[in-house]
Design a protein around this motif. Sequence first.
Motif, PDB file in Angstrom:
ATOM      1  N   TRP A  56       0.530 -19.478 -16.532  1.00 22.86           N
ATOM      2  CA  TRP A  56       0.512 -20.506 -16.945  1.00 22.86           C
ATOM      3  C   TRP A  56      -0.484 -21.273 -17.547  1.00 22.86           C
ATOM      4  O   TRP A  56      -0.531 -22.320 -18.085  1.00 22.86           O
ATOM      5  CB  TRP A  56       0.677 -21.225 -15.645  1.00 22.86           C
ATOM      6  N   ASN A  76      -4.929 -25.928  -2.324  1.00 22.27           N
ATOM      7  CA  ASN A  76      -3.660 -27.063  -1.630  1.00 22.27           C
ATOM      8  C   ASN A  76      -4.587 -27.342  -0.217  1.00 22.27           C
ATOM      9  O   ASN A  76      -3.391 -27.675   0.265  1.00 22.27           O
ATOM     10  CB  ASN A  76      -2.563 -26.204  -1.528  1.00 22.27           C
ATOM     11  N   VAL A 101      -7.492 -22.201  -8.754  1.00 19.30           N
ATOM     12  CA  VAL A 101      -6.273 -21.891  -9.011  1.00 19.30           C
ATOM     13  C   VAL A 101      -5.356 -21.244  -7.749  1.00 19.30           C
ATOM     14  O   VAL A 101      -6.587 -21.197  -6.729  1.00 19.30           O
ATOM     15  CB  VAL A 101      -7.060 -20.456 -10.155  1.00 19.30           C
ATOM     16  N   LEU A 154      -5.874 -32.121  -6.225  1.00 21.07           N
ATOM     17  CA  LEU A 154      -4.502 -32.940  -6.323  1.00 21.07           C
ATOM     18  C   LEU A 154      -4.663 -33.521  -4.302  1.00 21.07           C
ATOM     19  O   LEU A 154      -4.663 -32.769  -4.028  1.00 21.07           O
ATOM     20  CB  LEU A 154      -3.738 -31.431  -6.211  1.00 21.07           C
ATOM     21  N   LYS A 193     -12.464 -22.820 -18.220  1.00 20.51           N
ATOM     22  CA  LYS A 193     -12.148 -23.915 -19.750  1.00 20.51           C
ATOM     23  C   LYS A 193     -13.760 -23.583 -20.585  1.00 20.51           C
ATOM     24  O   LYS A 193     -13.447 -24.552 -21.782  1.00 20.51           O
ATOM     25  CB  LYS A 193     -12.164 -25.446 -19.413  1.00 20.51           C
TER      26      LYS A 193
HETATM   27  S1  HEL Z   1      -6.650 -28.640 -12.009  1.00 20.62           S
HETATM   28  C1  HEL Z   1      -8.168 -29.956 -11.109  1.00 20.62           C
HETATM   29  C2  HEL Z   1      -9.323 -28.413 -11.822  1.00 20.62           C
HETATM   30  N1  HEL Z   1      -8.448 -27.328 -12.414  1.00 20.62           N
HETATM   31  C3  HEL Z   1      -7.343 -27.736 -13.166  1.00 20.62           C
HETATM   32  C4  HEL Z   1      -7.091 -26.346 -13.183  1.00 20.62           C
HETATM   33  C5  HEL Z   1      -8.100 -26.061 -12.387  1.00 20.62           C
HETATM   34  N2  HEL Z   1      -6.456 -26.044 -11.837  1.00 20.62           N
HETATM   35  C6  HEL Z   1      -5.239 -26.175 -11.832  1.00 20.62           C
HETATM   36  O1  HEL Z   1      -4.454 -27.271 -12.981  1.00 20.62           O
HETATM   37  C7  HEL Z   1      -4.381 -25.869 -10.344  1.00 20.62           C
HETATM   38  C8  HEL Z   1      -2.379 -26.674 -10.092  1.00 20.62           C
HETATM   39  C9  HEL Z   1      -1.689 -26.052  -9.468  1.00 20.62           C
HETATM   40  C10 HEL Z   1      -3.148 -26.506  -8.040  1.00 20.62           C
HETATM   41  C11 HEL Z   1      -2.163 -25.376  -6.627  1.00 20.62           C
HETATM   42  C12 HEL Z   1      -3.755 -24.881  -5.546  1.00 20.62           C
HETATM   43  O2  HEL Z   1      -3.865 -26.225  -4.972  1.00 20.62           O
HETATM   44  O3  HEL Z   1      -3.679 -24.244  -5.709  1.00 20.62           O
HETATM   45  N3  HEL Z   1      -1.933 -26.391  -6.314  1.00 20.62           N
HETATM   46  C13 HEL Z   1      -0.309 -27.137  -6.035  1.00 20.62           C
HETATM   47  O4  HEL Z   1       0.025 -26.637  -6.485  1.00 20.62           O
HETATM   48  C14 HEL Z   1      -0.173 -28.821  -5.625  1.00 20.62           C
HETATM   49  N4  HEL Z   1       0.826 -28.570  -5.413  1.00 20.62           N
HETATM   50  C15 HEL Z   1      -8.644 -31.033 -11.982  1.00 20.62           C
HETATM   51  C16 HEL Z   1      -8.504 -29.382 -10.130  1.00 20.62           C
HETATM   52  C17 HEL Z   1     -11.085 -28.319 -12.528  1.00 20.62           C
HETATM   53  O5  HEL Z   1     -11.697 -28.554 -11.420  1.00 20.62           O
HETATM   54  O6  HEL Z   1     -10.959 -28.977 -13.355  1.00 20.62           O
HETATM   55  O7  HEL Z   1      -8.943 -24.959 -11.772  1.00 20.62           O
END
Ligand code: HEL
Length: 429
Positions: A276, A372, A347, A423, A108
């Motif tokens: 995605w 996760n 990710v 998460l 980003k």
């Molecule tokens: S989330 C955040 C982080 N950002 C956002 C983006 C990123 N990543 C995602 O949107 C990943 C979504 C799924 C990740 C997955 C996992 O942990 O691998 N988790 C699940 O599927 C849970 N059910 C705001 C933390 C950021 O730090 O900006 O990167």
Amino acid sequence: MLLPPTHRRLAVGAALLAVVAGVAPATAAQAAPAPAARTAPTGGSLPAPDLDALDQALLNTLAAGAPGAMARITDPSGVRTKTEGVRDRVTGEAMDTRARFRIGSVTKTFSSVVLLQLVDEKKIELDRPVNDYLPGLLPDDRITVRHLLTHRSGLSDYTNAMFYQTVPGFEAVRNKVFTHQELLQLSLDEPRTTEPGVSYKYSNTNFVVVGMLIEKLTHHKAADEYQRRIIKPLGLRDTSYVHPDTRIKGAHISGYLTPDEAGAPLVDSTEQTVSWAQSAGAMISTPADLSTFMSALLKGRLLSSTSLDAMLTMTPTDATNTRFYGLGLRRYDLSCGASVYGHTGTVQGFYTYAFTTRDGKRSMTAMANVSNQGAANTALGGTLEAAFCGKKPAQATARGFAAGAPATGPAPAAGLAPAEVDLPERNSR
Ligand code: HEL
């Protein structure tokens, strides 16, 4: 300046964890804009990094479930690295700070820089409606370009539903190629979260639209613009945007996704299109390249001073008043009084922290090849205090963290609020 030619863990502190994660209830982030960035101490006057503490943070990350973890600090006195564990569970190769990995949302910051260069070139204005540039795209003419970059558009984050079930959600999109429009439609099919501009609500959708703006205004693929405007001028030889290629070319780290079911084996999630996420999270890089990028950005080598100031104008993302978001850029205020700037990334299989001081003189990138697994991410966040404040994290124990810290990570009393709890609870994003 290198301007281009044309110029969910629950209960204890749950609310705190949620807001730190950028998934805050609107109230926490509705506050008025934060005071201007703190200025001292900067890279030159910080406590020296504590390398034992850095290593302890990595060990804590492994104790919380990561196969491997690493951190790389660079400042005027040189480069220091620490690694623990493995970069591939099958080959057993050791973690290596020169290897490439997926950086998730650190992307980003790259996307923001490209868009702000377009602002510098007077091709777009931050406070004009997105629909002025992409007519009819969004359902509300009040949503501005700045709302996207500050996560204040109110466009819902379609990835919450997509990854509600972690492994099935991932496998359903691992090889999928989405158009920007398809991703946006997933968000538009959900209710909007806020009125435009009202509150901070982190959403990947915002940066999908940023990607659409970049492509509309430049008539080029976003990949070409990252390359021409940032990667090439800064000589980031290990940084790429290869969407929708599923591989990480060259020496790289394998990423491991933790299933929601307790005790289930880690899933190798290295290969995927990351379609995605695209401009919200699909880049690949290394610690050295990320530090070069963040340092160059803060030193003013990529943007005009007006645009950099805009990027650094921060609002709080949580109630601790230690976490802020500007334009595609985070600021964390640490226990020793230092403010550091950069981004975090999650990710599948990879957690990343890439931060630098306001003067760009000391930078640190840390990563772990798991996701996760909120406790691992929180433990990895301990590298920030070690690198910028010379401070030790709480030591991991079999059941969590020592020194009375909650199981989610080092206690705020130790100086650092749980760093980035993406998460907070599996399945409860
Ligand atoms: S989330 C955040 C982080 N950002 C956002 C983006 C990123 N990543 C995602 O949107 C990943 C979504 C799924 C990740 C997955 C996992 O942990 O691998 N988790 C699940 O599927 C849970 N059910 C705001 C933390 C950021 O730090 O900006 O990167």
